[in-house]
Design a protein around this motif. Structure first.
Motif, mmCIF file in Angstrom:
data_model
loop_
_atom_site.group_PDB
_atom_site.id
_atom_site.type_symbol
_atom_site.label_atom_id
_atom_site.label_comp_id
_atom_site.label_asym_id
_atom_site.label_seq_id
_atom_site.Cartn_x
_atom_site.Cartn_y
_atom_site.Cartn_z
ATOM 1 N N UNK A 57 81.498 -111.077 -30.725
ATOM 2 C CA UNK A 57 82.865 -110.533 -30.699
ATOM 3 C C UNK A 57 83.412 -110.442 -32.114
ATOM 4 N N UNK A 58 83.250 -111.521 -32.879
ATOM 5 C CA UNK A 58 83.738 -111.536 -34.260
ATOM 6 C C UNK A 58 82.999 -110.502 -35.104
ATOM 7 N N UNK A 59 81.668 -110.432 -34.921
ATOM 8 C CA UNK A 59 80.875 -109.481 -35.694
ATOM 9 C C UNK A 59 81.272 -108.041 -35.415
ATOM 10 N N UNK A 60 81.524 -107.714 -34.156
ATOM 11 C CA UNK A 60 81.946 -106.350 -33.807
ATOM 12 C C UNK A 60 83.290 -106.019 -34.441
ATOM 13 N N UNK A 61 84.199 -107.001 -34.454
ATOM 14 C CA UNK A 61 85.524 -106.778 -35.036
ATOM 15 C C UNK A 61 85.446 -106.568 -36.541
ATOM 16 N N UNK A 62 84.454 -107.184 -37.187
ATOM 17 C CA UNK A 62 84.330 -107.094 -38.644
ATOM 18 C C UNK A 62 83.280 -106.077 -39.091
ATOM 19 N N UNK A 63 82.775 -105.288 -38.155
ATOM 20 C CA UNK A 63 81.775 -104.293 -38.514
ATOM 21 C C UNK A 63 80.398 -104.869 -38.769
ATOM 22 N N UNK A 64 80.120 -106.061 -38.190
ATOM 23 C CA UNK A 64 78.818 -106.699 -38.362
ATOM 24 C C UNK A 64 78.162 -106.928 -36.991
ATOM 25 N N UNK A 188 70.615 -107.912 -43.843
ATOM 26 C CA UNK A 188 71.584 -107.561 -42.798
ATOM 27 C C UNK A 188 72.757 -108.520 -42.909
ATOM 28 N N UNK A 189 73.935 -108.149 -42.418
ATOM 29 C CA UNK A 189 75.087 -109.042 -42.494
ATOM 30 C C UNK A 189 74.812 -110.364 -41.789
#
Length: 306
Positions: A57-64, A188-189
Motif C-alpha cells: 500500500x505504501x509502495x503504491x502510494x509512493x510510486x514504488x 529497484x526501489x
C-alpha cells in the motif's frame, strides 16, 4: 533519503541501524507471544502477510509498487530472496521458538556476520580472507557451538529443544544468504523489493499454514496484538529498513546490527518475558561478538575513522 555508501556510511545509516536493532530485538519476544494463540506457520504467514500488505500500500502510494520490478530477471531474484530470506527463516524461527526462549533466538541472530563474511569472500571479488578474519570466524563459530550444544535446560522444550536451537541457527544462515542476494538484486526501489519478497513469502507460507495449523481462530487477544505488531514493525518496516541499508551502506555495515540485536533480545526476554537463561548463553554471546569483531576489524576501523 539515505546517501551513505559502503565506504562511508552517513549519520542516517547509523540511526536507521540503531532503530532496526531495537525493532528486531523485540521481534523474538513478539513471536513468542503470538505463538500463545496461533500455530508456528500461521505466525510466520501472518507476519509476512501483514508486512506485505502494509508495504505494498505504501509502495503504491509512493510510486514504488510491484510494477517497478525489472522484468523476469527481477522477479526471479525477488522470488528467490522471498523464499530464502523470508519464508524459510521465518518458518524455522517460529517453529524453534516453541522450544527455546526468545532471548536464545535473538542471540543466535548475532551469528549472522559469521555466515555473511565467508559468503562475501566467496562471492565478492573485493573481499579477502586474512589471518585476523580466519581467527575471528573460528572464534565466532566456537560461540555458535557453545550456543547450540545443550548446557542445561533452556526451556521446557523436551526432546525438541536441540532441533529448536538448530532451527534458529539455520534461520541465521538463511538471513546471511539473503543479505548476499539482496546486494546482488537488480536495481529497484527498496519498497518494491521488500514488498515483493514479503508477498512471495506469504504465497509460499500460507498454504502450509492452512494445511498444518488449520484455519486460525482470530480474536482480540495478546497473541493477536503481538502478531499484528510483528507483522507491521519487525517484518514490514524492519525489512524495508534492512533493504535500504544494504543497498546504500552495504552488507558488512548491515551486519553490525548483529552486535545490538542479541542485547535487546536478552533485555526483552529476561525483563519482560521473565525468561531464565543459562550461563552458557552469555559465554556464547561473548565468543560470537569477539569473533565478529575480529573478523570485521578492518571494516569496523574504516567505518569509525570516518
Amino acid at each position: 533519503m539515505t546517501s551513505g555508501t559502503p565506504d562511508a556510511p552517513d549519520a542516517s545509516n547509523w540511526i536507521t541501524l540503531f532503530i532496526l536493532s531495537i525493532v528486531w530485538g523485540a521481534a523474538f519476544m513478539s513471536m513468542a507471544l503470538a505463538l500463545e494463540g496461533y500455530g508456528p506457520l500461521t505466525v510466520a504467514a501472518g507476519r509476512t502477510g501483514i508486512g506485505a500488505l502494509a508495504l505494498l500500500i505504501l509502495g503504491s502510494a509512493l510510486g514504488q509498487g510491484l510494477g517497478r520490478v525489472p522484468g523476469r530477471q527481477g522477479w526471479a531474484m525477488v522470488s528467490l530472496i522471498g523464499l530464502l530470506n523470508v519464508a524459510l527463516p521465518f518458518a524455522l524461527l517460529t517453529w524453534g521458538l516453541q522450544y527455546v526462549p526468545s532471548a536464545f533466538a535473538g542471540v543466535s541472530m548475532g551469528a549472522s556476520p559469521l555466515f555473511v563474511l565467508p559468503l562475501a569472500i566467496l562471492f565478492s571479488p573485493g573481499e579477502s580472507a586474512d589471518l585476523r578474519r580466519v581467527i575471528g570466524i573460528v572464534v565466532g563459530f566456537v560461540g555458535v557451538i557453545v550456543l547450540v550444544v545443550p548446557g542445561g535446560e533452556l526451556a521446557s522444550g523436551g526432546e525438541n529443544e536441540m532441533p529448536g536451537r538448530l532451527a534458529c541457527v539455520t534461520a541465521t544462515l538463511c538471513y546471511a544468504v539473503g543479505a548476499i542476494l539482496t546486494r546482488r538484486a537488480p536495481p529497484m526501489p527498496p519498497l518494491t523489493l521488500t514488498g515483493g519478497m514479503l508477498l512471495v513469502a506469504t504465497a509460499v507460507l500460507a498454504p502450509f499454514a492452512l494445511i498444518f495449523d488449520g484455519l486460525p481462530e482470530v480474536s482480540v487477544s495478546r497473541a493477536t496484538l503481538a502478531l499484528i505488531f510483528v507483522g507491521l514493525c519487525p517484518t514490514g518496516i524492519a525489512f524495508f529498513l534492512r533493504v535500504r541499508i544494504i543497498q546504500s551502506a552495504g552488507m558488512i555495515f548491515m551486519s553490525l546490527v548483529a552486535y545490538m540485536v542479541p542485547v535487546w533480545a536478552v533485555i526483552f526476554g529476561v525483563f519482560l518475558m521473565g525468561e531464565e537463561l543459562q550461563p552458557s548463553l552469555y559465554i556464547a554471546v561473548l565468543l560470537i561478538v569477539a569473533g565478529v569483531a575480529a573478523a570485521q576489524w578492518s571494516s569496523l576501523s574504516r567505518l569509525f575513522r570516518r
